[in-house]
Write a protein that holds these residues in place. Structure first.
Motif, PDB file in Angstrom:
ATOM      1  N   ARG A 102      52.862  39.355 -11.290  1.00 19.96           N
ATOM      2  CA  ARG A 102      52.189  38.221 -12.101  1.00 19.96           C
ATOM      3  C   ARG A 102      52.628  37.054 -11.233  1.00 19.96           C
ATOM      4  NH1 ARG A 102      51.596  35.998 -18.294  1.00 19.96           N
ATOM      5  NH2 ARG A 102      50.482  34.118 -17.508  1.00 19.96           N
ATOM      6  N   ASP A 106      49.189  34.945  -9.925  1.00 18.93           N
ATOM      7  CA  ASP A 106      48.909  33.882 -10.642  1.00 18.93           C
ATOM      8  C   ASP A 106      49.180  32.509  -9.540  1.00 18.93           C
ATOM      9  OD1 ASP A 106      48.601  35.359 -12.911  1.00 18.93           O
ATOM     10  OD2 ASP A 106      49.831  33.941 -14.182  1.00 18.93           O
ATOM     11  N   GLN A 107      48.008  31.598  -9.679  1.00 19.00           N
ATOM     12  CA  GLN A 107      48.230  30.520  -8.846  1.00 19.00           C
ATOM     13  C   GLN A 107      49.092  29.667  -9.423  1.00 19.00           C
ATOM     14  OE1 GLN A 107      44.376  29.026  -7.197  1.00 19.00           O
ATOM     15  NE2 GLN A 107      43.557  30.772  -7.701  1.00 19.00           N
ATOM     16  N   LEU A 161      44.775  44.858 -10.600  1.00 13.37           N
ATOM     17  CA  LEU A 161      44.354  43.751 -11.588  1.00 13.37           C
ATOM     18  C   LEU A 161      43.268  44.115 -12.313  1.00 13.37           C
ATOM     19  CD1 LEU A 161      44.968  40.789 -11.100  1.00 13.37           C
ATOM     20  CD2 LEU A 161      43.022  40.447  -9.840  1.00 13.37           C
ATOM     21  N   ARG A 164      44.077  46.336 -15.076  1.00 16.22           N
ATOM     22  CA  ARG A 164      44.770  45.487 -16.102  1.00 16.22           C
ATOM     23  C   ARG A 164      43.837  44.890 -17.078  1.00 16.22           C
ATOM     24  NH1 ARG A 164      47.231  40.385 -14.154  1.00 16.22           N
ATOM     25  NH2 ARG A 164      44.973  39.509 -15.277  1.00 16.22           N
TER      26      ARG A 164
ATOM     27  N   THR B  28      45.966  26.613 -18.471  1.00 18.20           N
ATOM     28  CA  THR B  28      47.072  25.993 -19.507  1.00 18.20           C
ATOM     29  C   THR B  28      47.107  24.338 -19.342  1.00 18.20           C
ATOM     30  OG1 THR B  28      48.249  27.912 -19.234  1.00 18.20           O
ATOM     31  CG2 THR B  28      49.245  26.007 -20.440  1.00 18.20           C
ATOM     32  N   ARG B 102      39.898  32.126 -10.235  1.00 20.75           N
ATOM     33  CA  ARG B 102      41.232  31.932 -10.747  1.00 20.75           C
ATOM     34  C   ARG B 102      41.386  32.316 -12.339  1.00 20.75           C
ATOM     35  NH1 ARG B 102      45.271  26.788 -10.242  1.00 20.75           N
ATOM     36  NH2 ARG B 102      46.887  27.725 -11.740  1.00 20.75           N
ATOM     37  N   ALA B 104      39.667  34.549 -14.102  1.00 15.62           N
ATOM     38  CA  ALA B 104      39.537  36.089 -14.257  1.00 15.62           C
ATOM     39  C   ALA B 104      41.134  36.580 -13.559  1.00 15.62           C
ATOM     40  CB  ALA B 104      38.528  36.432 -13.286  1.00 15.62           C
ATOM     41  N   VAL B 105      41.676  36.278 -12.644  1.00 13.09           N
ATOM     42  CA  VAL B 105      42.847  36.917 -12.040  1.00 13.09           C
ATOM     43  C   VAL B 105      43.917  36.379 -12.725  1.00 13.09           C
ATOM     44  CG1 VAL B 105      44.193  36.359  -9.955  1.00 13.09           C
ATOM     45  CG2 VAL B 105      41.644  37.217  -9.751  1.00 13.09           C
ATOM     46  N   ASP B 106      44.052  34.795 -13.071  1.00 12.73           N
ATOM     47  CA  ASP B 106      45.210  34.578 -13.742  1.00 12.73           C
ATOM     48  C   ASP B 106      45.587  35.080 -15.161  1.00 12.73           C
ATOM     49  OD1 ASP B 106      45.877  32.969 -11.568  1.00 12.73           O
ATOM     50  OD2 ASP B 106      45.894  31.228 -12.716  1.00 12.73           O
ATOM     51  N   GLN B 107      46.890  35.413 -15.517  1.00 10.37           N
ATOM     52  CA  GLN B 107      46.887  35.961 -16.784  1.00 10.37           C
ATOM     53  C   GLN B 107      47.225  34.775 -17.830  1.00 10.37           C
ATOM     54  OE1 GLN B 107      49.834  39.254 -17.294  1.00 10.37           O
ATOM     55  NE2 GLN B 107      49.698  39.435 -15.075  1.00 10.37           N
ATOM     56  N   GLU B 108      47.222  33.703 -17.230  1.00  9.94           N
ATOM     57  CA  GLU B 108      47.650  32.617 -18.350  1.00  9.94           C
ATOM     58  C   GLU B 108      46.559  32.373 -19.305  1.00  9.94           C
ATOM     59  OE1 GLU B 108      48.150  28.548 -16.943  1.00  9.94           O
ATOM     60  OE2 GLU B 108      46.948  28.997 -15.024  1.00  9.94           O
ATOM     61  N   HIS B 115      38.551  38.451 -19.729  1.00 12.66           N
ATOM     62  CA  HIS B 115      38.983  38.467 -18.292  1.00 12.66           C
ATOM     63  C   HIS B 115      38.043  39.500 -17.371  1.00 12.66           C
ATOM     64  CE1 HIS B 115      42.579  36.302 -19.770  1.00 12.66           C
ATOM     65  NE2 HIS B 115      42.758  35.910 -18.533  1.00 12.66           N
TER      66      HIS B 115
END
Lengths: 215, 215
Positions: A102, A106-107, A161, A164, B28, B102, B104-108, B115
């Motif tokens: 992660r 994550d960016q 990804l 998931r 976030t 971003r 789609a990829v970030d889990q935040e 997603h």
């Protein structure tokens, strides 16, 4: 227990806890207090090993490659295939590995943290194996090892990804199997293809085998 | 300008602004106030179109597939190849596309947000094209279109990620070229391979061609 050994165990307990918290909350929302609570070590011990959240994240990022340890195989391409399936399988059980991935993906983690580290580390590890495969005559003469291993690392990142996002990683083994079916004919000498095991449950079987290497 | 047309333009301006803010700050840290400031529309107009940050994120996520519009080709596999290179090229210039990827990829982003949407939408679009390729005799009989397109979408996701981490996406064209060199021989009938253009600058050339479709 010797003092040094205790320090190593404490450090590992902190890294495991940090990985789990990063996995659940991501970089921004994670606090050192959360890691402290999860790891059950003293505040002094934690700050002794890791002076900042950044240092914790960097340590978690550097923990990925050991999850790719697999039993040696006579066929080095099979060993590479096994690494992908075993990492895929370990993603289901290790929150440290999930946290590490992660952070790499994550960016949100600050740019001071080396997001590229795990990509480079996997590529280097795989390149060693692919060079061995070449020495043993397993590869087509057209293969350029660096290009091929970086492709594998990139594809694996995206496939896990997507798995998931679509299935909570339940179909990752199937997706890896599809990857290898498409890519191996461009890498391996044709005579090797029928012997390579790329079935979806390969990771489960490798991890269940008696000679598996502990991780 | 008709009322409806104005509403469409306002909505698009908001989505563009939201994409840029999500690209820079992630889910976030993004606030509606930031999007408002960037988009130069009224607060009332923004809330009329998007009642929440979640709604904004969902709209940005749904904007990905139009970036894959490319000029039609007689060879449908070439069209699929072109989509990947063009999206790769547009990633360099469109903050809306980067923001969408971003998210789609970030889990935040919260799990209420879908997603998986972009992964499914790309797969559906590519599957239509791959079915056309099959009808035209471009594919090996072993190809199972759904498996192949989901593999392509997964690989693309990870390759752009790795390219971002290692080179700020400067080498994405090279990496896509390596992907196609490894995968096309498992998809296309052999006679087609020499004619397919998978060079690293394919995206630049497609976008510069006079018959390119506006996006």
């Amino acid at each position: 227990m010797a003092k040094q050994e205790r320090a190593i165990r404490t450090r590992q307990a902190i890294v495991e806890a940090a990985g789990a918290v990063f996995d659940e909350h991501g970089y921004t929302s994670t606090t050192i207090a959360m890691v402290l609570e999860r790891s059950d070590v003293t505040k002094g011990a934690l700050y002794f090993h890791f002076p900042s959240k950044e240092a914790l994240a960097q340590a978690v990022l550097n923990e990925q490659v050991p999850f790719g340890i697999v039993p040696p195989q006579a066929c080095k391409l099979q060993e590479i295939v096994d690494m992908t399936f075993v990492v895929g399988q370990r993603l289901l059980t290790s929150s440290l590995l999930r946290g590490s991935i992660r952070l790499a993906v994550d960016q949100e983690a600050p740019s001071r943290i080396d997001h590229g580290g795990p990509f480079r580390q996997w590529s280097e590890r795989l390149e060693e194996l692919l060079e061995l495969a070449r020495e043993r005559g397993e590869l087509l003469p057209t293969v350029q090892p660096r290009q091929t291993v970086e492709l594998l690392v990139g594809c694996f990142s995206g496939i896990q990804l997507m798995s998931r996002a679509l299935s909570g990683r339940a179909d990752l083994g199937e997706r890896l199997s599809v990857l290898w079916a498409h890519i191996l004919p461009s890498i391996a000498v044709p005579g090797l293809l029928p012997a390579l095991d790329t079935r979806a449950d390969r990771g489960v079987r490798v991890l269940a085998s008696p000679e598996r290497v502990a991780s």
